[in-house]
Design a protein around this motif. Structure first.
Motif, PDB file in Angstrom:
ATOM      1  N   GLU A  56     -10.732  20.739  25.816  1.00  0.00           N
ATOM      2  CA  GLU A  56     -11.684  20.679  24.702  1.00  0.00           C
ATOM      3  C   GLU A  56     -12.011  19.232  24.358  1.00  0.00           C
ATOM      4  O   GLU A  56     -13.161  18.886  24.107  1.00  0.00           O
ATOM      5  CB  GLU A  56     -11.121  21.398  23.477  1.00  0.00           C
ATOM      6  N   MET A  57     -10.985  18.381  24.346  1.00  0.00           N
ATOM      7  CA  MET A  57     -11.184  16.978  24.021  1.00  0.00           C
ATOM      8  C   MET A  57     -12.054  16.298  25.087  1.00  0.00           C
ATOM      9  O   MET A  57     -12.957  15.530  24.779  1.00  0.00           O
ATOM     10  CB  MET A  57      -9.840  16.257  23.918  1.00  0.00           C
ATOM     11  N   ALA A  58     -11.790  16.598  26.345  1.00  0.00           N
ATOM     12  CA  ALA A  58     -12.571  16.007  27.437  1.00  0.00           C
ATOM     13  C   ALA A  58     -14.027  16.424  27.331  1.00  0.00           C
ATOM     14  O   ALA A  58     -14.926  15.623  27.600  1.00  0.00           O
ATOM     15  CB  ALA A  58     -11.984  16.421  28.788  1.00  0.00           C
ATOM     16  N   ARG A 107      -6.412  15.046  32.907  1.00  0.00           N
ATOM     17  CA  ARG A 107      -7.612  15.870  32.783  1.00  0.00           C
ATOM     18  C   ARG A 107      -8.828  15.009  33.097  1.00  0.00           C
ATOM     19  O   ARG A 107      -9.111  14.043  32.401  1.00  0.00           O
ATOM     20  CB  ARG A 107      -7.728  16.433  31.369  1.00  0.00           C
ATOM     21  N   PHE A 108      -9.532  15.353  34.162  1.00  0.00           N
ATOM     22  CA  PHE A 108     -10.712  14.605  34.570  1.00  0.00           C
ATOM     23  C   PHE A 108     -11.857  14.873  33.593  1.00  0.00           C
ATOM     24  O   PHE A 108     -12.018  15.989  33.106  1.00  0.00           O
ATOM     25  CB  PHE A 108     -11.113  14.973  35.997  1.00  0.00           C
ATOM     26  N   ASP A 165     -20.181   7.989  37.061  1.00  0.00           N
ATOM     27  CA  ASP A 165     -19.527   8.461  38.281  1.00  0.00           C
ATOM     28  C   ASP A 165     -18.325   9.381  38.065  1.00  0.00           C
ATOM     29  O   ASP A 165     -17.625   9.721  39.004  1.00  0.00           O
ATOM     30  CB  ASP A 165     -19.114   7.279  39.157  1.00  0.00           C
ATOM     31  N   SER A 166     -18.082   9.818  36.852  1.00  0.00           N
ATOM     32  CA  SER A 166     -16.972  10.729  36.522  1.00  0.00           C
ATOM     33  C   SER A 166     -15.637  10.247  37.076  1.00  0.00           C
ATOM     34  O   SER A 166     -14.869  11.002  37.651  1.00  0.00           O
ATOM     35  CB  SER A 166     -17.278  12.151  37.012  1.00  0.00           C
ATOM     36  N   SER A 167     -15.351   8.974  36.892  1.00  0.00           N
ATOM     37  CA  SER A 167     -14.098   8.392  37.382  1.00  0.00           C
ATOM     38  C   SER A 167     -13.114   8.135  36.247  1.00  0.00           C
ATOM     39  O   SER A 167     -12.288   7.248  36.323  1.00  0.00           O
ATOM     40  CB  SER A 167     -14.385   7.088  38.125  1.00  0.00           C
ATOM     41  N   VAL A 168     -13.200   8.944  35.200  1.00  0.00           N
ATOM     42  CA  VAL A 168     -12.361   8.765  34.020  1.00  0.00           C
ATOM     43  C   VAL A 168     -11.526  10.023  33.824  1.00  0.00           C
ATOM     44  O   VAL A 168     -11.976  11.138  34.080  1.00  0.00           O
ATOM     45  CB  VAL A 168     -13.249   8.514  32.779  1.00  0.00           C
TER      46      VAL A 168
END
Length: 118
Positions: free
Chosen positions: A110-112, A78-79, A85-88
């Motif tokens: 939900e966790m993300a 789940r990105f 940079d949203s690379s996690v």
């Protein structure tokens, strides 16, 4: 890890392949190797046009999630939207027999959304 069937989870940076945090077991027994291998899959999905067609350049990850299933488990990637940079991404390893894929996908989303990174 309170999710039924959850075997292990990790927060991974898909550009470097590093596990930023882990809990539970890792497929194959090594969280770092699993993180690096999952990062390859995440990078493939996030960087190739076939998977990102029609997505806007609004700063959010180009792919929402990736699901890989095998004979005894599911792997959910789940990105995570971040201020940089949203690379996690979150990687959840879920036992197929005990787990509920739909519930796991909802909970992981939900966790993300609750994660504060940046």
């Amino acid at each position: 890890m309170r999710l039924p069937g959850a075997r292990g989870a990790a927060l991974v940076d898909w550009t470097s392949g590093l596990a930023l945090g882990t809990v539970g077991e890792a497929p194959g027994g090594d969280h770092e190797t699993t993180a690096a291998e999952a990062a390859e899959l995440a990078r493939l999905a996030a960087e190739h046009g076939a998977f990102t067609a029609g997505t806007g350049a609004d700063g959010q990850p180009p792919v929402e999630d990736v699901i890989v299933s095998n004979r005894d488990s599911y792997h959910l990637l789940r990105f995570v939207d971040t201020s940089f940079d949203s690379s996690v991404f979150l990687h959840l390893w879920l036992g197929r027999e005990e787990g509920n894929l739909a519930l796991a996908r909802i909970r992981l989303g939900e966790m993300a959304a609750r994660l504060v990174l940046g």
